[in-house]
Design an enzyme around this catalytic site. Structure first.
Site, PDB file in Angstrom:
ATOM      1  N   HIS A  71      37.795  42.246  43.636  1.00 11.75           N
ATOM      2  CA  HIS A  71      37.631  43.648  43.253  1.00 11.75           C
ATOM      3  C   HIS A  71      36.512  43.708  42.218  1.00 11.75           C
ATOM      4  CE1 HIS A  71      41.322  44.907  45.333  1.00 11.75           C
ATOM      5  NE2 HIS A  71      41.770  43.712  44.987  1.00 11.75           N
ATOM      6  N   LEU A  72      35.388  44.255  42.621  1.00  6.31           N
ATOM      7  CA  LEU A  72      34.245  44.325  41.698  1.00  6.31           C
ATOM      8  C   LEU A  72      34.193  45.671  40.967  1.00  6.31           C
ATOM      9  CD1 LEU A  72      31.539  42.398  43.760  1.00  6.31           C
ATOM     10  CD2 LEU A  72      33.141  41.544  42.037  1.00  6.31           C
ATOM     11  N   ARG A  73      35.088  46.595  41.328  1.00  6.66           N
ATOM     12  CA  ARG A  73      35.303  47.846  40.571  1.00  6.66           C
ATOM     13  C   ARG A  73      34.073  48.739  40.496  1.00  6.66           C
ATOM     14  NH1 ARG A  73      40.636  46.959  40.941  1.00  6.66           N
ATOM     15  NH2 ARG A  73      41.521  45.629  39.322  1.00  6.66           N
ATOM     16  N   ASN A 103      38.677  49.520  47.269  1.00  8.00           N
ATOM     17  CA  ASN A 103      39.414  50.478  46.421  1.00  8.00           C
ATOM     18  C   ASN A 103      38.649  50.810  45.146  1.00  8.00           C
ATOM     19  OD1 ASN A 103      39.845  47.933  45.308  1.00  8.00           O
ATOM     20  ND2 ASN A 103      41.921  48.399  44.615  1.00  8.00           N
ATOM     21  N   HIS A 187      47.030  44.094  52.773  1.00 15.12           N
ATOM     22  CA  HIS A 187      47.887  43.865  51.608  1.00 15.12           C
ATOM     23  C   HIS A 187      49.304  44.157  52.114  1.00 15.12           C
ATOM     24  CE1 HIS A 187      49.010  44.714  47.221  1.00 15.12           C
ATOM     25  NE2 HIS A 187      50.010  45.244  47.875  1.00 15.12           N
ATOM     26  N   ASP A 296      41.691  37.163  44.660  1.00 14.28           N
ATOM     27  CA  ASP A 296      42.142  38.522  44.339  1.00 14.28           C
ATOM     28  C   ASP A 296      41.715  38.873  42.906  1.00 14.28           C
ATOM     29  OD1 ASP A 296      43.247  41.024  44.465  1.00 14.28           O
ATOM     30  OD2 ASP A 296      45.340  40.363  44.478  1.00 14.28           O
ATOM     31  N   HIS A 300      40.612  43.962  34.650  1.00 18.13           N
ATOM     32  CA  HIS A 300      41.015  45.182  33.938  1.00 18.13           C
ATOM     33  C   HIS A 300      40.599  45.054  32.485  1.00 18.13           C
ATOM     34  CE1 HIS A 300      43.456  47.112  36.997  1.00 18.13           C
ATOM     35  NE2 HIS A 300      44.102  45.983  37.227  1.00 18.13           N
TER      36      HIS A 300
HETATM   37 ZN    ZN Z   1      46.206  43.316  47.406  1.00 14.26          ZN
END
Ligand code: ZN
Length: 404
Positions: A71-73, A103, A187, A296, A300
Site C-alpha cells: 500500500h503506497l497510499r 485502496n 483479501h 502487505d 500509517h
Molecule cells: Zn488485505
C-alpha cells in the site's frame, strides 16, 4: 575496510560513459540465490552502472525481490506514504519491484487513474506495478472495466482492504478478468463474520466455488493466515484449480500472543493468529501450497496507529524477519523472486540485491525511509541486511556497513 580485491583482480566492463552501455560490476566470492538454493562462492558480473568491482565474501546476490502486496497510499494519504517515500523504503528493504494496491483516495477504479500512476511510476528508482480495483469504490457492487484496466497497464485486479464481493459478483469479476488476462487478488474475509479464522475460511471457500464457475480465471488469495484456509487452498490445488496464495512475514513470525505487548501497534488485518495457524502457513509455504511471501506493507502515521488503524510497515524489516525464520534458500527464491513475477507476468530487468546474511542490527523505526513507522518489530535485534540494491542496471542503494 580491507574488502576490496587486490588491484590485479580489478576488472572494468564498458564504462557508463563509453557508448552508453551499462557498466558491469564484478562481485568476487559471492554466493547466488537461485531456484536450487545457494551457489558456492564465485565471481559474478552484473549490470550496475557506477559501481566498482568488489570482494563479496560472505554476501549473497539475489535477483531483486518483488513484493506482490503493498500500500503506497498515493494518491490521498501523504501523511502515511507517497510513491517516492514508498519506493525509497522498498529499495532499502531489497524490493526492486512492488505492486501497489488500489485502496487509495481516489480509489484506482478507472483506467485513467491506472495510466496516471503508471506514468508517475516511470520516474521512480524502483519498478512499481499497479493493481486496479475489482469494483467501483471497493464497494463490491459495480465492476470496473477489466479490459480497460489491462490496456491502461494494470497487472491485476483487487479490492484489497475490503471484501464486499458477493459470490455471484466475484464470479462475474473472475470471468471478466479472465477475458482481460488479469489475475484477481482477494483479501479473503467474509466481513459479516468479523475477522476470525471462520471469516477467512468462508471467504476462501466461496471464492473457490466462484473460480470453479469461471473457466480460464486465475485467483490469488492474499495474506493467508489460517490452517483452515491453507487446507482449502491445498485441496483446490490438488484438484487443478488456478489458485495461488501469499503469506506475510508477520504471519510467519508472530502470533496472537504477541498482540498483548504491542497494544494498538499489533492491529493488523487479518489479525495475528494462533501458534497452530502460524505452523500451518509456514508448512504450506515450505511445501509450495503458499506460493509467495508478500509484505502487505501498510504504512500509517503514528496517530492513526495509536487510534487503532490496521496494518504494519513491511518493506524494511521483511528480509531480516525472513532470514530469522531460517527458510530454505530455494523457498525464499521461489516466494520472493520467481512466483510473484509469474503471477503478474513480469520479468527481472537488471534488478539485483546484495545481502549480508550475518549482519546484525536493531530495528529502529525512526530510521525508516518509509513514512510509516508502524512496525511490530521495533527494537528487535535481527540479522540480515541489504548492502546494495540495483534496479534497471543502476545502483540505487549502497549501504556502508562497518564490519567488526
Ligand atoms: Zn488485505
Amino acid at each position: 575496510m580491507g574488502r576490496r580485491p587486490p588491484s590485479r583482480d580489478r576488472w572494468r566492463g564498458c564504462g557508463a560513459h563509453s557508448g552508453g552501455t551499462t557498466a558491469l560490476m564484478r562481485l568476487h566470492h559471492v554466493r547466488q540465490l537461485t531456484s536450487h538454493g545457494l551457489s558456492s562462492p564465485r565471481t559474478v558480473a552484473i549490470a550496475a552502472g557506477g559501481a566498482e568491482d568488489r570482494d563479496a565474501t560472505g554476501l549473497i546476490l539475489s535477483p531483486g525481490w518483488l513484493d506482490l502486496h503493498a500500500h503506497l497510499r498515493d494518491p490521498g494519504f501523504p501523511e502515511k506514504e507517497t510513491l517516492t517515500s514508498g519506493a525509497a523504503s522498498a529499495a532499502f528493504g531489497g524490493f526492486t519491484h512492488v505492486v501497489a494496491m488500489a485502496n487509495t483516495m481516489p480509489v484506482t477504479d478507472k483506467p485513467d487513474r491506472v495510466r496516471e500512476l503508471v506514468a508517475r511510476a516511470a520516474d521512480l528508482p524502483i519498478r512499481v506495478s499497479v493493481v486496479a480495483a475489482v469494483s467501483i469504490g471497493l464497494e463490491g457492487r459495480q465492476l470496473t472495466d477489466a479490459t480497460g484496466m489491462k490496456a491502461a497497464g494494470a497487472v491485476a485486479l483487487s479490492d484489497d482492504g475490503r471484501h464486499l464481493l458477493a459470490a455471484e459478483t466475484l464470479g462475474r469479476a473472475l470471468r471478466a478478468a479472465a477475458r482481460a488476462g488479469l489475475p484477481v487478488l482477494i483479501h479473503a474475509q467474509s466481513e459479516h463474520l468479523g475477522n476470525g479464522p471462520d471469516a477467512e475460511a468462508t471467504a476462501v471457500a466461496e471464492a473457490l466455488r466462484s473460480l470453479a464457475q469461471a473457466p480460464g480465471a486465475r485467483l490469488h488469495i492474499q495474506h493467508v493466515s489460517t490452517r483452515a484456509a491453507v487446507d482449502l487452498i491445498s485441496a483446490a490445488k490438488r484438484q487443478g484449480f488456478a489458485v495461488t496464495a501469499e503469506v506475510t512475514p508477520h504471519h510467519l513470525a508472530l502470533t496472537a500472543g504477541d498482540v498483548a505487548s504491542l497494544g494498538p501497534f499489533g492491529n493488523v488485518s487479518p489479525p495475528l493468529r494462533s501458534i497452530d495457524d502460524r505452523a500451518a502457513v509456514r508448512e504450506a509455504l515450505d511445501q509450495g501450497v503458499i506460493d509467495v511471501i508478500a509484505t502487505d506493507h501498510a504504512p500509517h502515521e503514528i496517530a492513526a496507529k495509536a487510534a487503532g488503524a490496521n496494518g504494519f510497515h513491511g518493506f524494511e524489516t521483511a528480509l531480516a524477519v525472513l532470514i530469522g525464520l531460517g527458510l530454505d534458500p530455494a523457498v525464499l527464491y521461489r516466494a520472493c523472486v520467481q512466483r510473484p513475477r509469474e503471477i503478474i507476468g513480469q520479468s527481472v530487468e537488471d534488478e539485483w540485491i546484495l545481502i549480508d546474511p550475518d549482519r546484525e542490527w536493531t530495528v529502529d523505526s525512526s530510521s525508516f525511509k518509509s513514512r510509516g513507522k508502524n512496525t511490530p518489530f521495533d527494537g528487535r535485534r535481527v540479522r540480515g541486511r541489504i548492502v546494495m540494491t540495483v534496479c534497471r542496471g543502476q545502483v540505487i542503494v549502497e549501504r556502508m556497513l562497518q564490519r567488526v
